[in-house]
Design an enzyme around this catalytic site. Structure first.
Site, PDB file in Angstrom:
ATOM      1  N   ILE A  34      66.828 -31.057  24.129  1.00 36.15           N
ATOM      2  CA  ILE A  34      67.261 -32.454  24.222  1.00 36.15           C
ATOM      3  C   ILE A  34      66.333 -33.395  23.462  1.00 36.15           C
ATOM      4  CG2 ILE A  34      68.501 -32.197  26.401  1.00 36.15           C
ATOM      5  CD1 ILE A  34      66.019 -33.195  27.868  1.00 36.15           C
ATOM      6  N   SER A  38      56.247 -33.586  17.146  1.00 34.92           N
ATOM      7  CA  SER A  38      55.182 -32.806  16.526  1.00 34.92           C
ATOM      8  C   SER A  38      54.594 -31.782  17.495  1.00 34.92           C
ATOM      9  CB  SER A  38      54.071 -33.740  16.039  1.00 34.92           C
ATOM     10  OG  SER A  38      53.560 -34.508  17.118  1.00 34.92           O
ATOM     11  N   PHE A  39      54.714 -32.039  18.805  1.00 36.48           N
ATOM     12  CA  PHE A  39      54.161 -31.159  19.837  1.00 36.48           C
ATOM     13  C   PHE A  39      55.004 -29.906  20.037  1.00 36.48           C
ATOM     14  CE2 PHE A  39      57.071 -34.180  21.716  1.00 36.48           C
ATOM     15  CZ  PHE A  39      57.939 -33.349  22.403  1.00 36.48           C
ATOM     16  N   ASP A 151      50.201 -44.728  23.952  1.00 32.46           N
ATOM     17  CA  ASP A 151      51.383 -44.493  23.115  1.00 32.46           C
ATOM     18  C   ASP A 151      52.634 -45.065  23.776  1.00 32.46           C
ATOM     19  OD1 ASP A 151      52.593 -43.662  20.786  1.00 32.46           O
ATOM     20  OD2 ASP A 151      52.906 -41.597  21.455  1.00 32.46           O
TER      21      ASP A 151
END
Length: 224
Positions: A34, A38-39, A151
């Site tokens: 979903i 980058s992780f 963030d």
């Protein structure tokens, strides 16, 4: 110097206790991607025992910078385990399989940026205010613990089925305050974070700056 533990090794009891013992592929079903970043990727899934719907963030620690990736995973797990607030995402546990950590969290319908994409319009002032109230409650809790999110943006603000606002994605979060690392998403960064590259420190106020930019994001569809 003491040897650095091999990424994925659970010989250290303090690290082993961060992970569940079960094989995640045997206790979760109906996995559907979903989201991704980058992780790694985030999946919708169902827990076989209780039939509960959950979200699973899969984070691989193979390839380049293996040690750094592993340390980031451990840091995020430890951070999530400390949280207990209605406006922060609920953490349910972490599993290891094939050099990948499965971080299991409560499932939310989507993010604030998803709402804009679905409705094809900026949010109204009262809608933005309702989201901000939940975010501010979550940030107040984080800051009271001496933590900084670092963030805050629409993509990291999730909403449950009943409309509860949840702060999520603590991969960039700081466990100490003040901090001085250059971390976050450029457009949303407070000036103090950018200046900290050379000198100085910053505290939880940088999250409030990022929330202000997020209000512009939600009200204008900029950055989406």
């Amino acid at each position: 110097m003491p040897a650095v533990p091999r990424p994925g090794s659970l010989k250290d009891p303090e690290i082993a206790e961060l992970f569940e013992k079960n094989d995640p592929e045997k206790i979760f079903e109906d996995l559907r991607e979903i989201g991704h970043g980058s992780f790694g990727a985030v999946y919708y899934a169902r827990y076989l025992v209780t039939k509960e719907i959950v979200a699973i963030k899969k984070m691989s620690y193979v390839g380049k910078q293996t040690v750094e990736k592993w340390q980031d995973i451990l840091k995020e797990i430890r951070f999530l385990r400390q949280l207990n607030h209605p406006n922060t995402i609920e953490y349910k546990g972490c599993y290891l399989r094939d050099h990948t950590a499965w971080l299991v969290m409560e499932y939310c319908l989507g993010s604030a940026s998803d709402i804009i994409e679905v409705h094809k319009r900026p949010l109204k002032e009262d809608e933005i205010a309702a989201i901000c109230e939940g975010v501010l409650r979550g940030l107040h809790y984080l800051h009271s613990l001496g933590r900084i999110h670092r963030d805050v943006k629409a993509g990291n603000i999730l909403l449950t089925e009943n409309g509860t606002v949840k702060l999520a994605d603590f991969g960039s979060a700081s466990i100490k305050c003040p901090a001085n690392s250059f971390v976050g998403t450029p457009y949303w960064m407070a000036p103090e974070v950018i200046l900290a590259m050379d000198e100085g420190q910053y505290d939880g106020k940088v999250d409030v700056w990022s929330l202000g930019i997020t209000c512009i994001e939600l009200g204008t569809k900029m950055f989406i």
